[in-house]
Design a protein around this motif. Structure first.
Motif, PDB file in Angstrom:
ATOM      1  N   ARG A 170      23.091 -22.719  -6.113  1.00 20.43           N
ATOM      2  CA  ARG A 170      23.070 -21.513  -5.272  1.00 20.43           C
ATOM      3  C   ARG A 170      22.971 -20.228  -6.079  1.00 20.43           C
ATOM      4  O   ARG A 170      23.100 -19.142  -5.541  1.00 20.43           O
ATOM      5  N   TRP A 171      22.700 -20.341  -7.371  1.00 21.84           N
ATOM      6  CA  TRP A 171      22.557 -19.181  -8.231  1.00 21.84           C
ATOM      7  C   TRP A 171      21.228 -19.176  -8.978  1.00 21.84           C
ATOM      8  O   TRP A 171      20.483 -18.202  -8.915  1.00 21.84           O
ATOM      9  N   THR A 172      20.947 -20.236  -9.693  1.00 19.09           N
ATOM     10  CA  THR A 172      19.797 -20.248 -10.599  1.00 19.09           C
ATOM     11  C   THR A 172      18.484 -20.231  -9.833  1.00 19.09           C
ATOM     12  O   THR A 172      18.192 -21.138  -9.055  1.00 19.09           O
ATOM     13  N   ALA A 173      17.692 -19.171 -10.062  1.00 14.83           N
ATOM     14  CA  ALA A 173      16.357 -19.085  -9.472  1.00 14.83           C
ATOM     15  C   ALA A 173      15.336 -19.531 -10.505  1.00 14.83           C
ATOM     16  O   ALA A 173      15.414 -19.138 -11.679  1.00 14.83           O
ATOM     17  N   VAL A 174      14.385 -20.358 -10.095  1.00 20.80           N
ATOM     18  CA  VAL A 174      13.354 -20.866 -10.994  1.00 20.80           C
ATOM     19  C   VAL A 174      11.978 -20.591 -10.404  1.00 20.80           C
ATOM     20  O   VAL A 174      11.840 -20.349  -9.203  1.00 20.80           O
ATOM     21  N   THR A 175      10.963 -20.619 -11.248  1.00 19.01           N
ATOM     22  CA  THR A 175       9.599 -20.448 -10.760  1.00 19.01           C
ATOM     23  C   THR A 175       9.187 -21.692  -9.970  1.00 19.01           C
ATOM     24  O   THR A 175       9.555 -22.812 -10.327  1.00 19.01           O
ATOM     25  N   VAL A 176       8.418 -21.502  -8.935  1.00 19.84           N
ATOM     26  CA  VAL A 176       8.027 -22.638  -8.090  1.00 19.84           C
ATOM     27  C   VAL A 176       7.023 -23.549  -8.790  1.00 19.84           C
ATOM     28  O   VAL A 176       6.912 -24.727  -8.455  1.00 19.84           O
ATOM     29  N   ASP A 177       6.296 -22.997  -9.767  1.00 19.60           N
ATOM     30  CA  ASP A 177       5.259 -23.784 -10.446  1.00 19.60           C
ATOM     31  C   ASP A 177       5.650 -24.151 -11.877  1.00 19.60           C
ATOM     32  O   ASP A 177       4.801 -24.576 -12.666  1.00 19.60           O
ATOM     33  N   ASN A 178       6.917 -23.971 -12.223  1.00 19.84           N
ATOM     34  CA  ASN A 178       7.436 -24.311 -13.549  1.00 19.84           C
ATOM     35  C   ASN A 178       6.907 -23.416 -14.664  1.00 19.84           C
ATOM     36  O   ASN A 178       7.042 -23.738 -15.851  1.00 19.84           O
ATOM     37  N   SER A 179       6.312 -22.275 -14.302  1.00 22.48           N
ATOM     38  CA  SER A 179       5.792 -21.361 -15.315  1.00 22.48           C
ATOM     39  C   SER A 179       6.928 -20.577 -15.952  1.00 22.48           C
ATOM     40  O   SER A 179       8.037 -20.496 -15.417  1.00 22.48           O
ATOM     41  N   LEU A 180       6.657 -19.981 -17.116  1.00 23.43           N
ATOM     42  CA  LEU A 180       7.660 -19.204 -17.829  1.00 23.43           C
ATOM     43  C   LEU A 180       7.945 -17.888 -17.122  1.00 23.43           C
ATOM     44  O   LEU A 180       7.089 -17.337 -16.418  1.00 23.43           O
ATOM     45  N   SER A 181       9.148 -17.364 -17.368  1.00 20.44           N
ATOM     46  CA  SER A 181       9.557 -16.082 -16.805  1.00 20.44           C
ATOM     47  C   SER A 181      10.254 -15.264 -17.878  1.00 20.44           C
ATOM     48  O   SER A 181      10.914 -15.822 -18.770  1.00 20.44           O
ATOM     49  N   ALA A 182      10.089 -13.936 -17.811  1.00 16.42           N
ATOM     50  CA  ALA A 182      10.739 -13.033 -18.773  1.00 16.42           C
ATOM     51  C   ALA A 182      11.257 -11.806 -18.040  1.00 16.42           C
ATOM     52  O   ALA A 182      10.705 -11.399 -17.009  1.00 16.42           O
ATOM     53  N   GLN A 183      12.302 -11.192 -18.603  1.00 14.39           N
ATOM     54  CA  GLN A 183      12.942 -10.044 -17.957  1.00 14.39           C
ATOM     55  C   GLN A 183      13.571  -9.130 -19.002  1.00 14.39           C
ATOM     56  O   GLN A 183      14.135  -9.602 -19.993  1.00 14.39           O
ATOM     57  N   PHE A 184      13.459  -7.827 -18.765  1.00 14.00           N
ATOM     58  CA  PHE A 184      14.202  -6.833 -19.538  1.00 14.00           C
ATOM     59  C   PHE A 184      14.808  -5.835 -18.565  1.00 14.00           C
ATOM     60  O   PHE A 184      14.226  -5.540 -17.515  1.00 14.00           O
ATOM     61  N   GLU A 185      15.971  -5.296 -18.948  1.00  7.48           N
ATOM     62  CA  GLU A 185      16.680  -4.362 -18.072  1.00  7.48           C
ATOM     63  C   GLU A 185      17.441  -3.339 -18.900  1.00  7.48           C
ATOM     64  O   GLU A 185      18.015  -3.669 -19.945  1.00  7.48           O
ATOM     65  N   HIS A 186      17.442  -2.101 -18.432  1.00  9.30           N
ATOM     66  CA  HIS A 186      18.279  -1.051 -18.996  1.00  9.30           C
ATOM     67  C   HIS A 186      18.988  -0.312 -17.876  1.00  9.30           C
ATOM     68  O   HIS A 186      18.457  -0.173 -16.761  1.00  9.30           O
ATOM     69  N   THR A 187      20.189   0.181 -18.172  1.00  4.96           N
ATOM     70  CA  THR A 187      20.842   1.156 -17.310  1.00  4.96           C
ATOM     71  C   THR A 187      20.371   2.537 -17.749  1.00  4.96           C
ATOM     72  O   THR A 187      20.490   2.893 -18.925  1.00  4.96           O
ATOM     73  N   VAL A 188      19.814   3.296 -16.816  1.00  3.74           N
ATOM     74  CA  VAL A 188      19.138   4.551 -17.122  1.00  3.74           C
ATOM     75  C   VAL A 188      19.732   5.695 -16.296  1.00  3.74           C
ATOM     76  O   VAL A 188      19.918   5.565 -15.077  1.00  3.74           O
ATOM     77  N   LEU A 189      20.005   6.793 -16.953  1.00  6.93           N
ATOM     78  CA  LEU A 189      20.472   8.016 -16.293  1.00  6.93           C
ATOM     79  C   LEU A 189      19.286   8.920 -15.996  1.00  6.93           C
ATOM     80  O   LEU A 189      18.453   9.178 -16.875  1.00  6.93           O
ATOM     81  N   VAL A 190      19.207   9.412 -14.763  1.00  4.38           N
ATOM     82  CA  VAL A 190      18.188  10.398 -14.395  1.00  4.38           C
ATOM     83  C   VAL A 190      18.695  11.778 -14.811  1.00  4.38           C
ATOM     84  O   VAL A 190      19.821  12.167 -14.470  1.00  4.38           O
ATOM     85  N   THR A 191      17.871  12.528 -15.556  1.00  3.26           N
ATOM     86  CA  THR A 191      18.218  13.897 -15.942  1.00  3.26           C
ATOM     87  C   THR A 191      17.228  14.867 -15.306  1.00  3.26           C
ATOM     88  O   THR A 191      16.227  14.452 -14.715  1.00  3.26           O
ATOM     89  N   GLU A 192      17.495  16.156 -15.454  1.00  2.00           N
ATOM     90  CA  GLU A 192      16.600  17.162 -14.867  1.00  2.00           C
ATOM     91  C   GLU A 192      15.206  17.100 -15.477  1.00  2.00           C
ATOM     92  O   GLU A 192      14.206  17.366 -14.808  1.00  2.00           O
ATOM     93  N   THR A 193      15.136  16.745 -16.746  1.00  2.00           N
ATOM     94  CA  THR A 193      13.848  16.778 -17.450  1.00  2.00           C
ATOM     95  C   THR A 193      13.299  15.400 -17.778  1.00  2.00           C
ATOM     96  O   THR A 193      12.196  15.285 -18.304  1.00  2.00           O
ATOM     97  N   GLY A 194      14.064  14.349 -17.484  1.00  2.00           N
ATOM     98  CA  GLY A 194      13.585  13.013 -17.830  1.00  2.00           C
ATOM     99  C   GLY A 194      14.661  11.964 -17.629  1.00  2.00           C
ATOM    100  O   GLY A 194      15.158  11.782 -16.527  1.00  2.00           O
ATOM    101  N   TYR A 195      15.040  11.314 -18.723  1.00  2.00           N
ATOM    102  CA  TYR A 195      15.955  10.184 -18.594  1.00  2.00           C
ATOM    103  C   TYR A 195      16.739  10.000 -19.889  1.00  2.00           C
ATOM    104  O   TYR A 195      16.368  10.506 -20.949  1.00  2.00           O
ATOM    105  N   GLU A 196      17.820   9.241 -19.766  1.00  2.00           N
ATOM    106  CA  GLU A 196      18.587   8.798 -20.919  1.00  2.00           C
ATOM    107  C   GLU A 196      18.843   7.308 -20.743  1.00  2.00           C
ATOM    108  O   GLU A 196      19.381   6.879 -19.712  1.00  2.00           O
TER     109      GLU A 196
END
Length: 275
Positions: free
Chosen positions: A241-267
């Motif tokens: 009930r947790w692990t999600a997999v590709t339906v066709d057994n293909s590879l998957s990749a992921q990257f994530e950042h926590t990002v702050l919105v600023t007046e002029t851009g981001y941090e």
């Protein structure tokens, strides 16, 4: 870590202390300072894990290390116990897309595409980030998938600033992924992050009319996390009930950042180059 309504409906309801607040929170300077610390803890743990992963280790080994380090730095693991999740990290290998449960039975091998996602709760606020690690020598196709996933994250982040819209991020991510011949997973999205691990708004990685096109304001904190598949964009959830997999057994990749919105851009609060 990203859990949409369809997955939440399959898991126990959170305790009252973990219920999400309504609306999009704008963090104060004091709250942002705390989030910098929680995010720094996450970035430190992921940087250390990327350096210690080797064939023969198990995902439970990584989980134990992550929990130990998070607690040593004065925080608690955001994921452990969240809707009943048993790990301090999500560890997803090869065709596993997200939410892989750490296990002593899951041995890491040369050539694996390993996703490690973790969060830290520090003085009332969460940090959240994910990396994909090429274990030893991977195939050229796997290496390209990992590279494009990380590039897609930064294509989205580059759109962030007060006055921009969430679909600006989504479009930049989607275009880069498709240009390189991969697909964007649509079942899972990024999200707001702060007092709660998952807050409004949902941060899509593709253009959609499913949600309002939110205008960004300084002080918003977002977990931006494109998830790419080498084949079909569709996933299925295993019997745990947790692990999600590709339906066709293909590879998957992921990257994530926590990002702050600023007046002029981001941090980038979870920037691993600064720890």
């Amino acid at each position: 870590m990203n859990i949409l309504t369809n997955l939440l409906s399959q898991t126990p309801k959170p305790s009252p202390a973990k219920k999400q607040r309504r609306g999009i929170e704008i963090k104060s300077p004091r709250e942002i300072d705390i989030m910098r610390e929680s995010a720094k803890i996450v970035a430190t743990v992921l940087k250390e894990i990327s350096g210690l992963v080797k064939p023969g280790m198990t995902t439970a080994d990584l989980d134990a290390y992550a929990e130990k380090r998070i607690r040593e730095m004065g925080a608690t693991p955001s994921f452990k116990g969240y809707h009943g999740f048993t790990g301090s990290i999500c560890s997803s290998i090869n065709n596993e897309v997200v939410h892989g449960i750490p296990s002593h039975k899951k041995v890491i091998r040369t050539g694996d595409v390993l996703k490690v996602d973790t969060g830290a709760y520090f003085q009332g606020f969460h940090g959240d980030s994910c990396i994909t690690i090429a274990v030893g020598e991977v195939t050229p196709d796997a290496a390209k998938l990992i590279r494009v996933a990380e590039e897609a994250l930064y294509k989205g982040i580059e759109q962030v600033k007060a006055g921009a819209y969430l679909l600006d991020l989504a479009g930049a991510i989607e275009d880069h992924v498709k240009m390189n011949g991969f697909t964007v997973v649509e079942e899972f999205t990024g999200h707001g992050v702060g007092r709660n691990l998952h807050e409004e708004p949902s941060v899509f990685n593709y253009r959609t009319r499913e949600m309002p096109n939110v205008k960004l304001r300084a002080g918003m904190t977002l977990a931006i996390e494109p998830i790419l598949n080498a084949g079909s964009k569709h996933t299925r959830t295993l019997s745990d009930r947790w692990t999600a997999v590709t339906v066709d057994n293909s590879l998957s990749a992921q990257f994530e950042h926590t990002v702050l919105v600023t007046e002029t851009g981001y941090e980038i609060l979870t920037d691993r180059t600064k720890v």
